[in-house]
Design an enzyme around this catalytic site. Structure first.
Site, short mmCIF file in Angstrom:
data_model
loop_
_atom_site.label_atom_id
_atom_site.label_comp_id
_atom_site.label_asym_id
_atom_site.label_seq_id
_atom_site.Cartn_x
_atom_site.Cartn_y
_atom_site.Cartn_z
N CYS A 65 8.34 -10.40 -9.62
CA CYS A 65 7.30 -9.49 -9.10
C CYS A 65 7.07 -9.75 -7.63
CB CYS A 65 5.98 -9.72 -9.79
SG CYS A 65 6.03 -9.57 -11.54
N CYS A 90 3.12 -9.37 -0.89
CA CYS A 90 4.25 -8.69 -1.52
C CYS A 90 5.37 -8.49 -0.51
CB CYS A 90 3.79 -7.34 -2.07
SG CYS A 90 5.14 -6.33 -2.72
N GLY A 149 7.70 0.00 -4.19
CA GLY A 149 6.95 1.22 -3.97
C GLY A 149 5.68 1.34 -4.79
N ASN A 197 -5.99 -8.24 -8.64
CA ASN A 197 -5.69 -9.32 -7.69
C ASN A 197 -6.87 -9.90 -6.91
OD1 ASN A 197 -3.12 -8.84 -8.55
ND2 ASN A 197 -2.43 -7.85 -6.68
N GLU A 201 16.06 -1.46 -5.40
CA GLU A 201 16.42 -2.45 -6.41
C GLU A 201 15.77 -2.11 -7.74
OE1 GLU A 201 17.19 -6.26 -3.49
OE2 GLU A 201 15.23 -6.10 -4.41
N1 SAH Z 1 2.75 -0.76 -6.20
C1 SAH Z 1 2.63 -1.03 -7.60
C2 SAH Z 1 3.90 -1.52 -8.26
C3 SAH Z 1 4.73 -2.53 -7.52
S1 SAH Z 1 4.10 -4.18 -7.42
C4 SAH Z 1 1.49 -2.02 -7.84
O1 SAH Z 1 0.93 -2.50 -6.88
O2 SAH Z 1 1.16 -2.24 -8.98
C5 SAH Z 1 4.24 -4.80 -9.04
C6 SAH Z 1 3.36 -6.00 -9.32
O3 SAH Z 1 3.83 -7.15 -8.60
C7 SAH Z 1 1.91 -5.83 -8.91
O4 SAH Z 1 1.08 -6.23 -9.97
C8 SAH Z 1 1.74 -6.78 -7.74
O5 SAH Z 1 0.42 -7.25 -7.66
C9 SAH Z 1 2.73 -7.87 -8.11
N2 SAH Z 1 3.15 -8.69 -6.98
C10 SAH Z 1 3.35 -8.30 -5.70
N3 SAH Z 1 3.76 -9.34 -4.95
C11 SAH Z 1 3.82 -10.42 -5.77
C12 SAH Z 1 4.18 -11.78 -5.57
N4 SAH Z 1 4.60 -12.23 -4.40
N5 SAH Z 1 4.12 -12.60 -6.65
C13 SAH Z 1 3.73 -12.14 -7.84
N6 SAH Z 1 3.39 -10.88 -8.09
C14 SAH Z 1 3.43 -10.02 -7.06
#
Ligand code: SAH
Length: 344
Positions: free
Chosen positions: A332, A119, A160, A215, A92
């Site tokens: 996100c 995530c 990813g 985080n 996506e």
């Molecule tokens: N793997 C990379 C890029 C993908 S995640 C990374 O970890 O940065 C992209 C962003 O989405 C990251 O900052 C992650 O912390 C955030 N993210 C993941 N799950 C989320 C959720 N359920 N709600 C809000 N942000 C989330």
């Protein structure tokens, strides 16, 4: 040489291909522009090449294209694209219009091995790395669909972990810059914290922006929600950030997904101030975007505001980011395109 995918070739590869046809060098440049800037999906669109030449090229090569399987528009203007790949895997990408900007959030892998607990992609596991051309093709395909508008900014924040697929990601970044013409300063690579990849990025793709998904403010909590922390704990990760070269006026983005009762305490905000001392950065507070089956909740907004106030009091630049596209599971951490069990 038969059946070469033209998009699998980098600059040297395209030049070699043009040479193998006994064509002059400038043809390589024309081919690159047609494929990447004009998004030629088929040999018939190589309009600088005569019909005879197109037939010769078609004998030896083909142009791969992502298959658009679905396109959904959110009430806030965000759009999610579901693309099918040659092996029928699915990824996506999300387009976020904001003022004059058109930011495209692209995927770097099918699924993800990081297994972050909050995530949705993390729950899928890793199916495979994307090839450089599959990463760039997301930009090419969306540019074609939104013509005459164009993608102005790219963030590698889709499905990813980009730094777990470093070689292909860096190749893709250069194609975005050199072939499509997107400025390095408008590209951001986001990582869960693969420390060796951070140094590799600064050496091999200087001036591309870095975002760190932090985080948590203690190893104990971070280990629990982001298993990658066991390999690269906070001290190492923040050490890599301190060493990351930044040109004038640039900052590292620190992403902080806020989860109710997990990482949203005033002590966390105070620890974050200490952890970030000496790092030129800005913090994005992202209230968790829940998805079906998610174990965590977003904090009440007073807690998010109180957290931000502590950071601001200590002069840490902080924005609260309400992610867009929540109604179409495009925000996100909500992407999950794997057909088996993703449920999107
Ligand atoms: N793997 C990379 C890029 C993908 S995640 C990374 O970890 O940065 C992209 C962003 O989405 C990251 O900052 C992650 O912390 C955030 N993210 C993941 N799950 C989320 C959720 N359920 N709600 C809000 N942000 C989330």
């Amino acid at each position: 040489m038969k059946n070469i995918n033209l998009k699998s070739l980098d600059k040297t590869g395209i030049e070699g291909f043009i040479r193998s046809l006994d064509l002059p060098r400038y043809r390589a440049h024309q081919l690159i522009l047609r494929l990447y800037r004009h998004g030629a999906a088929d040999m018939d669109e190589l309009t600088e090449f005569s019909l005879g030449l197109r037939a010769t090229i078609r004998d030896r090569a083909f142009i791969s294209n992502l298959r658009l399987d679905d396109r959904v528009r959110s009430s806030d203007g965000t759009e999610k694209f579901l693309f099918g790949l040659e092996d029928d895997a699915a990824i996506e990408a999300v387009l976020i219009p904001e003022g004059g900007r058109r930011t495209l959030c692209v995927s770097s892998q099918v699924g993800c091995a990081m297994a972050c607990r909050f995530c949705r992609t993390g729950a899928l596991g890793l199916r495979r790395n994307l090839k450089a051309y599959e990463i760039v093709d997301q930009v090419i395909a969306v540019n074609r669909m939104i013509f005459p508008e164009r993608v102005t900014n790219v963030v590698l924040m889709g499905m990813g972990e980009p730094l777990a697929n470093c070689d292909e990601v860096i190749d893709a970044l250069w194609r975005m810059v050199d072939f499509i013409g997107i400025s390095k300063r408008r590209i951001t690579v986001s990582t869960a914290g693969i420390v060796p990849g951070i140094a590799a990025l600064s050496e091999r793709a200087p001036e591309v922006n870095l975002a760190i998904s932090l985080n948590a403010t203690t190893d104990e909590v971070r280990n629990r929600i982001m298993p990658v922390n066991k390999r690269y704990p906070l001290r190492m990760l923040l050490g890599a950030c301190r060493k990351f070269p930044l040109s004038r006026g640039r900052r590292i983005t620190i992403e902080y997904v806020m989860m109710d009762g997990v990482n949203d305490f005033p002590e966390d905000a105070r620890r974050l101030v200490t952890l970030l001392a000496g790092i030129r950065c800005k913090v994005n507070l992202i209230p968790l975007n829940p998805f079906p089956g998610c174990d965590f909740r977003r904090p009440p907004s007073e807690r998010v505001l109180a957290f931000q106030a502590i950071l601001m009091r200590h002069k840490v630049r902080t924005l609260i980011r309400e992610s867009r596209g929540q109604d179409i599971l495009a925000a996100c951490g909500q992407l999950a395109a794997a057909r088996e069990g993703g449920g999107s």
